[in-house]
Write an enzyme that holds these catalytic residues in place. Structure first.
Site, PDB file in Angstrom:
ATOM      1  N   ALA A 110     -10.732   1.751   4.794  1.00 46.80           N
ATOM      2  CA  ALA A 110     -10.481   2.300   6.125  1.00 46.80           C
ATOM      3  C   ALA A 110      -9.313   1.582   6.803  1.00 46.80           C
ATOM      4  CB  ALA A 110     -11.742   2.192   6.979  1.00 46.80           C
ATOM      5  N   VAL A 125     -18.504   4.132   5.625  1.00 44.88           N
ATOM      6  CA  VAL A 125     -17.084   4.152   5.322  1.00 44.88           C
ATOM      7  C   VAL A 125     -16.670   2.740   4.914  1.00 44.88           C
ATOM      8  CG1 VAL A 125     -14.809   4.481   6.357  1.00 44.88           C
ATOM      9  CG2 VAL A 125     -16.716   5.989   6.996  1.00 44.88           C
ATOM     10  N   CYS A 126     -16.028   2.592   3.757  1.00 46.35           N
ATOM     11  CA  CYS A 126     -15.612   1.262   3.294  1.00 46.35           C
ATOM     12  C   CYS A 126     -14.580   0.670   4.242  1.00 46.35           C
ATOM     13  CB  CYS A 126     -15.021   1.348   1.902  1.00 46.35           C
ATOM     14  SG  CYS A 126     -14.206  -0.178   1.401  1.00 46.35           S
ATOM     15  N   VAL A 127     -14.841  -0.545   4.709  1.00 46.77           N
ATOM     16  CA  VAL A 127     -13.961  -1.159   5.707  1.00 46.77           C
ATOM     17  C   VAL A 127     -12.553  -1.449   5.153  1.00 46.77           C
ATOM     18  CG1 VAL A 127     -14.850  -3.493   5.235  1.00 46.77           C
ATOM     19  CG2 VAL A 127     -13.721  -3.010   7.404  1.00 46.77           C
ATOM     20  N   PHE A 172     -18.173   6.440   1.496  1.00 47.35           N
ATOM     21  CA  PHE A 172     -16.821   6.999   1.472  1.00 47.35           C
ATOM     22  C   PHE A 172     -15.816   5.913   1.100  1.00 47.35           C
ATOM     23  CE2 PHE A 172     -19.387   9.731   4.094  1.00 47.35           C
ATOM     24  CZ  PHE A 172     -18.957  11.007   3.780  1.00 47.35           C
TER      25      PHE A 172
END
Lengths: 120, 98, 130, 120, 130, 98
Positions: free
Chosen positions: C82, C77-79, C39
């Site tokens: 995010a 989820v891409c940090v 994501f």
């Protein structure tokens, strides 16, 4: 309370994005304020009114019926751009509610008469 | 390769650019992209003109949701999500034209 | 076949997340392996457990969580994305001094390298976006 | 580790949306994986490379310099669509980095040779 | 003059929130009154206090909160749009059984009627979106 | 009225539809819309053709951010955010063409 002329301008197709649905939610809420409300549909926005939405396959909530319910809220000024219809191979008969089909320039004239223009 | 297009051809230039790139293979129309595969759409002739170069597909659930499942242009094959998966595996690569 | 999925848009606003979900479900039904669902961009917003959509509509987040549980999906989820958008797990909350978390079950936060790795390891990478 | 051909396809203008910036972040991370990386710029994506970004007035972080740094990461295959440049009144001289300008069809051919296509 | 602002897109992804902020700041500097800033669609994502953007970039959420504090702005987040996207205050958390909140200071969650009211009361309504 | 356009004319049909509606008044180009006001852009002639019908403005900070502040077409007035505010108050209504 002041009465103003509100126009909701719809230029986006349904389901690909949420704008059409969330625009309808504003219109329904707005109806309670007894303003002079109209809706304009241009470009891909005319697809919102194409009848026969069957959303089961994409598992989304269909909202075609909501357009039909607008009249119950005394929202009955629906203006549809005829050039947009023609470019999409559509006529008024393909739409799920009665509308007034008019030229883009005629819609432009109506826009100039508004007090508030909300576009989605 | 498989080209995936999810934008209406009358709103964006996406499908036109995809056609200009001329990769060949297949084009799968999904989401608002399915409008390109409907009869009477102003883009119909452009799509028809490239039928020799591409296999053309459109996603059925997206057509039906938009009430245009009964006006798919000739030469376009309707697939469901399983068919979408099969197309992805059938071609060596896929590109989503965002 | 081994597939990687990239989701670039958030829930409800664009259909991208819906299409990605339906595609993933169909791929699993066809017997394919989902190497990873990544994501990115607003796609990270699919990973908040704080949504309460209308009862007559689909619950996009719960649907992903459930699919992940049933099929042991790796949903990343891409940090960086995010952090820009406020998707937070326990570790991120501690690191960045946040007083709450909102990550939904089945998702984990990690780096962009996980996307590249997915592209390398999977036989096909399919992108869903705007 | 396997080496694959990755192409990042950029079709969106900078600053109006975040895609150009976040696409660059993927490219930079991807460089560490020693893959065969190339970037294609088509349509409004060519505006990303227009030199002279001055973002102070919109208070955003400018990222023009990052394109110049790509070469340090051994990312040096930048393909730009000449039709897109021409339609925008731009030439290679207007761009902030050296690129290979080619026809849309030539970029299409390169696309067919890739293993992974990520579009932003 | 009395102005109403509508913000339809979330932070960072589209420039809409940036433009709305710069416009609002300039309008205040010009001596105008901001009747209300209304956040709709993904615009509600401007109201999460959980973001941690890169240090060399602007902090869109804090910027709005600060402007609201300095000028006593009425910043309203649409409740229906917020529920779909997971923006939650104490009241919403209780009502919908959520275990965390993420609403940033200076924002309040309310109904779409607040948008229509703003359109009626303000001399001009300016929309920022995608 | 004031028409506000934030989309590039080569990516979307937004500006074209705005021109077709022909409301008159002013057009303010912001965000990616400012590209329409740059010399050599394929849409330049269409914008030039309507200069008698509209006052044309473009937002300076957006032009500068995109590195095109030095190639604004003749007939387009550059304004800053304060000028944007003044345009909104000067015209009776404004419409953002989203």
């Amino acid at each position: 309370m002041t009465t103003k002329k509100f126009m909701f301008v719809n230029r986006k197709a349904p389901y690909g994005t949420v704008y059409a649905l969330e625009s309808l939610e504003v219109v329904l809420i707005g109806a309670a304020f007894e303003q002079d409300v109209s809706l304009a549909f241009l470009d891909d926005g005319v697809y919102q009114l194409k009848k026969g939405h069957q959303t089961k396959g994409i598992e989304m909530k269909g909202f075609e019926k909501t357009y039909g319910a607008l009249d119950d809220y005394d929202v009955n000024k629906l203006y549809v751009d005829e050039e947009s219809l023609a470019a999409r191979g559509l006529t008024a008969d393909d739409l799920c509610v009665p509308v007034e089909v008019m030229s883009r320039a005629a819609i432009g004239k109506l826009m100039e008469e508004q007090d508030v223009l909300l576009s989605f | 390769m498989l080209n995936i297009v999810n934008k209406s051809p009358l709103d964006r230039n996406t499908l036109q650019t995809c056609l200009d790139a001329g990769t060949g293979g297949a084009i799968l129309l999904i989401e608002d992209g399915v409008y390109a595969a409907t009869r009477g759409n102003a883009f119909e002739s452009k799509l028809k003109a490239v039928q020799g170069n591409y296999k053309l597909f459109a996603l059925g659930p997206d057509l039906d949701a938009r009430g245009v499942g009964d006006r798919v242009s000739d030469g376009v094959t309707v697939v469901d999500y399983a068919g979408f998966v099969d197309l992805v595996t059938e071609y060596k690569t896929c590109q989503s034209w965002l | 076949m081994k597939l990687a999925i990239l989701v670039n848009e958030g829930p409800y606003t664009h259909q991208a997340s819906d299409s990605a979900y339906q595609f993933t479900k169909a791929a699993l039904a066809r017997g394919h392996e989902i190497f990873r669902v990544f994501f990115y961009h607003d796609g990270v917003n699919n990973a908040t457990r704080l949504t309460t959509p209308p009862q007559d509509d689909r619950n996009i987040i719960n649907r992903w969580s459930k699919l992940a549980e049933e099929h042991k999906l790796d949903m990343v989820v891409c940090v960086a994305a995010a952090q820009r958008r406020g998707i937070v797990d326990e570790g991120e909350a501690k690191r960045n001094g946040k007083d709450a978390t909102n990550l939904a079950p089945g998702f984990r936060i990690s780096g962009l390298g996980q996307l590249i790795e997915a592209g390398i390891q999977a036989d096909r990478t399919v992108v869903f976006g705007d």
